[in-house]
Write a protein that holds these residues in place. Sequence first.
Motif, PDB file in Angstrom:
ATOM      1  N   ILE A 162     -13.624   0.599   7.204  1.00  0.00           N
ATOM      2  CA  ILE A 162     -13.679   1.042   5.817  1.00  0.00           C
ATOM      3  C   ILE A 162     -15.099   0.980   5.274  1.00  0.00           C
ATOM      4  O   ILE A 162     -15.384   1.487   4.193  1.00  0.00           O
ATOM      5  CB  ILE A 162     -12.736   0.216   4.921  1.00  0.00           C
ATOM      6  CG1 ILE A 162     -13.135  -1.248   4.928  1.00  0.00           C
ATOM      7  CG2 ILE A 162     -11.302   0.386   5.371  1.00  0.00           C
ATOM      8  CD1 ILE A 162     -12.331  -2.107   3.980  1.00  0.00           C
ATOM      9  N   LEU A 173      -7.082  -2.724  -1.851  1.00  0.00           N
ATOM     10  CA  LEU A 173      -6.270  -1.572  -1.459  1.00  0.00           C
ATOM     11  C   LEU A 173      -4.849  -1.739  -1.973  1.00  0.00           C
ATOM     12  O   LEU A 173      -4.212  -0.803  -2.420  1.00  0.00           O
ATOM     13  CB  LEU A 173      -6.256  -1.435   0.067  1.00  0.00           C
ATOM     14  CG  LEU A 173      -7.619  -1.268   0.729  1.00  0.00           C
ATOM     15  CD1 LEU A 173      -7.444  -1.133   2.232  1.00  0.00           C
ATOM     16  CD2 LEU A 173      -8.343  -0.072   0.174  1.00  0.00           C
ATOM     17  N   ARG A 187      -4.887  -4.650  10.284  1.00  0.00           N
ATOM     18  CA  ARG A 187      -3.521  -4.162  10.423  1.00  0.00           C
ATOM     19  C   ARG A 187      -2.532  -5.310  10.290  1.00  0.00           C
ATOM     20  O   ARG A 187      -2.627  -6.308  10.978  1.00  0.00           O
ATOM     21  CB  ARG A 187      -3.328  -3.493  11.783  1.00  0.00           C
ATOM     22  CG  ARG A 187      -4.094  -2.211  11.942  1.00  0.00           C
ATOM     23  CD  ARG A 187      -3.794  -1.650  13.326  1.00  0.00           C
ATOM     24  NE  ARG A 187      -4.479  -0.392  13.531  1.00  0.00           N
ATOM     25  CZ  ARG A 187      -3.992   0.773  13.145  1.00  0.00           C
ATOM     26  NH1 ARG A 187      -2.837   0.820  12.527  1.00  0.00           N
ATOM     27  NH2 ARG A 187      -4.651   1.873  13.358  1.00  0.00           N
ATOM     28  N   TRP A 226     -14.357  -2.371  -2.601  1.00  0.00           N
ATOM     29  CA  TRP A 226     -13.159  -2.661  -1.821  1.00  0.00           C
ATOM     30  C   TRP A 226     -12.672  -4.091  -2.036  1.00  0.00           C
ATOM     31  O   TRP A 226     -11.609  -4.456  -1.571  1.00  0.00           O
ATOM     32  CB  TRP A 226     -13.472  -2.485  -0.333  1.00  0.00           C
ATOM     33  CG  TRP A 226     -13.579  -1.084   0.052  1.00  0.00           C
ATOM     34  CD1 TRP A 226     -14.689  -0.299   0.038  1.00  0.00           C
ATOM     35  CD2 TRP A 226     -12.530  -0.240   0.496  1.00  0.00           C
ATOM     36  NE1 TRP A 226     -14.403   0.951   0.446  1.00  0.00           N
ATOM     37  CE2 TRP A 226     -13.095   1.025   0.744  1.00  0.00           C
ATOM     38  CE3 TRP A 226     -11.173  -0.422   0.729  1.00  0.00           C
ATOM     39  CZ2 TRP A 226     -12.339   2.097   1.200  1.00  0.00           C
ATOM     40  CZ3 TRP A 226     -10.431   0.639   1.194  1.00  0.00           C
ATOM     41  CH2 TRP A 226     -11.015   1.882   1.423  1.00  0.00           C
ATOM     42  N   LEU A 245     -13.948   5.476   7.684  1.00  0.00           N
ATOM     43  CA  LEU A 245     -13.280   5.952   6.481  1.00  0.00           C
ATOM     44  C   LEU A 245     -14.094   7.036   5.785  1.00  0.00           C
ATOM     45  O   LEU A 245     -15.287   6.873   5.529  1.00  0.00           O
ATOM     46  CB  LEU A 245     -13.047   4.786   5.517  1.00  0.00           C
ATOM     47  CG  LEU A 245     -12.200   5.129   4.293  1.00  0.00           C
ATOM     48  CD1 LEU A 245     -10.732   5.230   4.669  1.00  0.00           C
ATOM     49  CD2 LEU A 245     -12.398   4.096   3.197  1.00  0.00           C
ATOM     50  N   GLU A 260     -10.208   7.257   0.696  1.00  0.00           N
ATOM     51  CA  GLU A 260      -8.890   6.694   0.506  1.00  0.00           C
ATOM     52  C   GLU A 260      -8.273   7.286  -0.743  1.00  0.00           C
ATOM     53  O   GLU A 260      -8.907   7.368  -1.790  1.00  0.00           O
ATOM     54  CB  GLU A 260      -8.937   5.172   0.379  1.00  0.00           C
ATOM     55  CG  GLU A 260      -7.537   4.575   0.328  1.00  0.00           C
ATOM     56  CD  GLU A 260      -7.482   3.289  -0.472  1.00  0.00           C
ATOM     57  OE1 GLU A 260      -8.355   3.090  -1.332  1.00  0.00           O
ATOM     58  OE2 GLU A 260      -6.567   2.499  -0.240  1.00  0.00           O
ATOM     59  N   TYR A 279     -10.396   0.994  12.783  1.00  0.00           N
ATOM     60  CA  TYR A 279     -10.631   1.782  11.567  1.00  0.00           C
ATOM     61  C   TYR A 279     -11.565   1.013  10.648  1.00  0.00           C
ATOM     62  O   TYR A 279     -11.210  -0.039  10.122  1.00  0.00           O
ATOM     63  CB  TYR A 279      -9.305   2.076  10.873  1.00  0.00           C
ATOM     64  CG  TYR A 279      -8.364   2.904  11.703  1.00  0.00           C
ATOM     65  CD1 TYR A 279      -8.378   4.291  11.629  1.00  0.00           C
ATOM     66  CD2 TYR A 279      -7.470   2.303  12.592  1.00  0.00           C
ATOM     67  CE1 TYR A 279      -7.525   5.056  12.412  1.00  0.00           C
ATOM     68  CE2 TYR A 279      -6.615   3.060  13.370  1.00  0.00           C
ATOM     69  CZ  TYR A 279      -6.646   4.434  13.278  1.00  0.00           C
ATOM     70  OH  TYR A 279      -5.798   5.188  14.054  1.00  0.00           O
ATOM     71  N   LYS A 335     -13.652  -3.785   8.848  1.00  0.00           N
ATOM     72  CA  LYS A 335     -12.677  -2.927   9.504  1.00  0.00           C
ATOM     73  C   LYS A 335     -11.311  -3.170   8.879  1.00  0.00           C
ATOM     74  O   LYS A 335     -11.035  -4.234   8.330  1.00  0.00           O
ATOM     75  CB  LYS A 335     -12.630  -3.163  11.009  1.00  0.00           C
ATOM     76  CG  LYS A 335     -12.152  -4.544  11.446  1.00  0.00           C
ATOM     77  CD  LYS A 335     -12.178  -4.639  12.958  1.00  0.00           C
ATOM     78  CE  LYS A 335     -11.701  -6.018  13.416  1.00  0.00           C
ATOM     79  NZ  LYS A 335     -11.712  -6.119  14.894  1.00  0.00           N
ATOM     80  N   LEU A 336     -10.471  -2.169   8.943  1.00  0.00           N
ATOM     81  CA  LEU A 336      -9.156  -2.234   8.323  1.00  0.00           C
ATOM     82  C   LEU A 336      -8.275  -3.177   9.122  1.00  0.00           C
ATOM     83  O   LEU A 336      -8.047  -2.986  10.311  1.00  0.00           O
ATOM     84  CB  LEU A 336      -8.536  -0.844   8.261  1.00  0.00           C
ATOM     85  CG  LEU A 336      -7.270  -0.691   7.433  1.00  0.00           C
ATOM     86  CD1 LEU A 336      -7.529  -1.041   5.976  1.00  0.00           C
ATOM     87  CD2 LEU A 336      -6.756   0.729   7.544  1.00  0.00           C
ATOM     88  N   ARG A 365       0.797  -1.222   0.000  1.00  0.00           N
ATOM     89  CA  ARG A 365       0.000   0.000   0.000  1.00  0.00           C
ATOM     90  C   ARG A 365       0.823   1.262   0.000  1.00  0.00           C
ATOM     91  O   ARG A 365       0.404   2.289   0.519  1.00  0.00           O
ATOM     92  CB  ARG A 365      -0.950   0.008   1.206  1.00  0.00           C
ATOM     93  CG  ARG A 365      -1.953  -1.106   1.205  1.00  0.00           C
ATOM     94  CD  ARG A 365      -2.957  -0.918   2.314  1.00  0.00           C
ATOM     95  NE  ARG A 365      -3.619   0.357   2.209  1.00  0.00           N
ATOM     96  CZ  ARG A 365      -4.365   0.890   3.160  1.00  0.00           C
ATOM     97  NH1 ARG A 365      -4.523   0.258   4.300  1.00  0.00           N
ATOM     98  NH2 ARG A 365      -4.940   2.049   2.985  1.00  0.00           N
ATOM     99  N   CYS A 417      -5.257   7.184   3.919  1.00  0.00           N
ATOM    100  CA  CYS A 417      -6.663   7.039   4.277  1.00  0.00           C
ATOM    101  C   CYS A 417      -7.084   8.193   5.184  1.00  0.00           C
ATOM    102  O   CYS A 417      -6.407   8.499   6.166  1.00  0.00           O
ATOM    103  CB  CYS A 417      -6.903   5.707   4.989  1.00  0.00           C
ATOM    104  SG  CYS A 417      -6.575   4.257   3.973  1.00  0.00           S
ATOM    105  N   ASP A 472      -8.817  -5.955   2.058  1.00  0.00           N
ATOM    106  CA  ASP A 472      -7.531  -5.278   1.915  1.00  0.00           C
ATOM    107  C   ASP A 472      -6.877  -5.538   0.566  1.00  0.00           C
ATOM    108  O   ASP A 472      -6.013  -4.790   0.135  1.00  0.00           O
ATOM    109  CB  ASP A 472      -6.566  -5.729   3.009  1.00  0.00           C
ATOM    110  CG  ASP A 472      -6.918  -5.135   4.350  1.00  0.00           C
ATOM    111  OD1 ASP A 472      -6.927  -5.890   5.323  1.00  0.00           O
ATOM    112  OD2 ASP A 472      -7.192  -3.935   4.398  1.00  0.00           O
TER     113      ASP A 472
END
Length: 468
Positions: free
Chosen positions: A438, A160, A446, A148, A115, A118, A436, A443-444, A97, A102, A157
């Motif tokens: 989206i 992204l 990590r 997404w 979000l 982005e 977080y 959720k984002l 990424r 974001c 993800d």
Amino acid sequence: MDQPECGGFGDVPVAKRRRCVEPAGAAAGIPEDIVEQILLRLPVKSILRFRSVSKSWRAMVADRRFVRLQLHHSTTATRRRPPSMLLLSDWRIPQERMGTICFFRYPGHGVVADLAYEMTWSSTVAAADENDAADWDAADDGDDTADWDTDDDGDADDNLDDAVDGDADDDWDINNGAIGLGRPVHCNGLVLLSSMENSSMMLVCNPATKEIAELPACTSDYFGVQAVGFYAEQSTGKTKVVHCFIRHCDETYTDYSVGCEVLSLGSPAWRPVADPPYLVMNRASPCILGGIYWIASLPSPPTGSCTTPGILRFDVCSEEFTSFPSPPFMERQKIRDVYGTLTELAGKLCYVHAPADDKVELWTASAAANDEGGGGPRWSLHCTVVLPHSFDTIFPFTYDYQGGIFFNVDCAMIYRYNIERGVVERVVDMLEEMTYFISSRYKLYRRDGEWRHHTIQYSESLLSVQAN
């Protein structure tokens, strides 16, 4: 925080009109002034969607007067409501990424951020057609999760990562918080982002309308960094960027040359203005009451050694530099010992001074040419904040309606200083505690890597990243 210099429009009266809009289902027969007042109170996302109700509604939203009214309503409403802020998150893994930022909405409490937008780019970012801005739903906060997850494997993800051209993104990074470079600057709903690695590149974005544009290349800086200011011209409301750059400089700061240029959004090239009289030291700078302020190294050659810090003011009307009084503690410092930051706090110029590892002093000045009674602006100690631990960087970014000041500490933590009680309140750890989202369902996730989070006070607007 109020930003009177960026408003540019003053109090815009609402015209007394009773003409009815054209029939459009349930909207038929509603007087236009009532429709206008309803739309002004909606989020920008909803306003853009309601353009499709009728031709007259679309024309109303596109009208420059409505854009000014919406901006005025948005900025004044923040004075009576909980703080409106954005978190800008950037993932610092080149393989993952890279080149993606974001924008998350955060209400100033709790551990959830949603979000807003982005942003990704390649070597050149084409500005969005403003007429199609409402259709950019890939980073929306709704349920458009298909945007997404193009692989339909449930891993939001993946898209992204796939959306980024890693070879073209090495020039961008807004997150070197340790030395205060690349801090985003907000004005009237627009966010200015500057490159740390390539000193001729900048982006301007409207997270609410999802417009983004790459600005024309500015003059490169000798040290490869950018000193920028972002402001709206008071008489016209046109949004402008001012850029200071160093042509050359020796190790002692005694032999140097500094230049300055201005760009109106939508213009094809930067316009040179008068050179700063001294060496500009800090980077992102606030615009307050018609002026942009920089920490500078005094005096200019060949009068002596450049070892004393001072402050320069760039008048946005005359486009000329003048000296500005410094806080009293700066008189005892050397330029190499200056680690302060200039920002805006409740309509005043604020110098953020850290005299100890766990302490920060906020000094404020009126930033006016002449205070009532004469004598010019004077600095005063607004408050002293002691954190429960040491820090490397600290930045106050918004002032809420209950009298609290929010701080971003080390691009990782948000604290709030309660002025009335004189206590520091821990709000959230943006790295370990924040969730977080989206969308409403995803959720984002990590992965391992270094995250940094910038925070800005934010007001939504319909202003275009093109000429406005």
